[in-house]
Structures are given as C-alpha cells and as structure tokens.
Design a protein around this motif. Structure first.
Motif, PDB file in Angstrom:
ATOM      1  N   ALA A  41       0.578  -1.110  -0.237  1.00  0.00           N
ATOM      2  CA  ALA A  41      -0.187  -0.054   0.129  1.00  0.00           C
ATOM      3  C   ALA A  41       0.859   1.404   0.014  1.00  0.00           C
ATOM      4  O   ALA A  41       2.186   1.442   0.893  1.00  0.00           O
ATOM      5  N   SER A  42       0.146   2.418  -0.735  1.00  0.00           N
ATOM      6  CA  SER A  42       0.800   3.353  -0.764  1.00  0.00           C
ATOM      7  C   SER A  42      -0.112   4.335  -0.916  1.00  0.00           C
ATOM      8  O   SER A  42      -1.019   4.758  -0.795  1.00  0.00           O
ATOM      9  N   GLU A  43      -0.020   5.825  -0.681  1.00  0.00           N
ATOM     10  CA  GLU A  43      -0.397   6.848  -1.319  1.00  0.00           C
ATOM     11  C   GLU A  43      -1.141   7.301  -2.003  1.00  0.00           C
ATOM     12  O   GLU A  43      -2.009   7.249  -2.397  1.00  0.00           O
ATOM     13  N   ASP A  44      -1.021   6.307  -3.385  1.00  0.00           N
ATOM     14  CA  ASP A  44      -0.859   6.551  -4.753  1.00  0.00           C
ATOM     15  C   ASP A  44      -1.356   5.272  -5.102  1.00  0.00           C
ATOM     16  O   ASP A  44      -2.369   5.862  -6.203  1.00  0.00           O
ATOM     17  N   SER A  45      -1.492   4.542  -4.863  1.00  0.00           N
ATOM     18  CA  SER A  45      -2.090   2.643  -5.576  1.00  0.00           C
ATOM     19  C   SER A  45      -2.319   1.973  -3.778  1.00  0.00           C
ATOM     20  O   SER A  45      -1.483   2.095  -2.893  1.00  0.00           O
ATOM     21  N   CYS A  46      -2.932   0.681  -4.162  1.00  0.00           N
ATOM     22  CA  CYS A  46      -2.987  -0.187  -3.199  1.00  0.00           C
ATOM     23  C   CYS A  46      -3.160  -1.690  -4.163  1.00  0.00           C
ATOM     24  O   CYS A  46      -3.627  -1.679  -5.273  1.00  0.00           O
TER      25      CYS A  46
END
Length: 88
Positions: A41-46
């Motif tokens: 997980a990241s701020e831009d994508s999952c």
C-alpha cells in the motif's frame, strides 16, 4: 499438547473479490482467533494482491468448510496447515 490451525489466504484479485471474501470470513468469525492482512500500500496505489494469515480454532469440519468456501471465490487460494507439538 498444543495444536494450531494456521490458514494462509492468497488473493490476486483483492479489489474485485473483497466483499465476497469478507462475507465468508465474517460467517466464520467465531473460529478466527487472529487475522493478519498483508498487501503493498502507498498513498498513490493499493496492490491487487494480498495475503491473509488466519489463526483458527474450532472443529475440523468448520475449518474445512471455511477453506472450501474461500477456494470457491475466483482469484483466491486458501490452505490450512495443522501444527502440533506432539512428537511424531
């Protein structure tokens, strides 16, 4: 003698089948002692892939039924491992 049931649940369609998978897990909630979910997980994508590790209690039939129901969902592979401290 300690006995453990640890189920790993791998999904490669996490976003598409999350509702169906969650319903099955909720139905079996009384036999799930611990649930650990892992995915990128990241701020831009999952990530669409994920791994769930379940520590289960309950009868063999209940655990086998959960494993079977999870494996019926497209994109999910579930496998239970029974571990025991008993000498082999």
């Amino acid at each position: 003698m300690a006995k453990y049931n640890v189920m790993s649940v791998l999904t490669n369609k996490r976003v598409e089948n999350v509702n169906q998978m969650q319903n099955v897990l909720t139905e079996s909630g009384c036999i799930i002692k611990t649930r650990l979910g892992i995915h990128d997980a990241s701020e831009d994508s999952c990530s669409n892939e994920g791994l769930i590790i379940l520590h289960l209690t309950g009868s063999d039939d209940e655990i086998e039924r959960l494993e079977s129901k999870l494996n019926e969902i497209p994109g999910i592979k579930a496998k239970n491992i029974r571990l025991s401290s008993e000498e082999v």
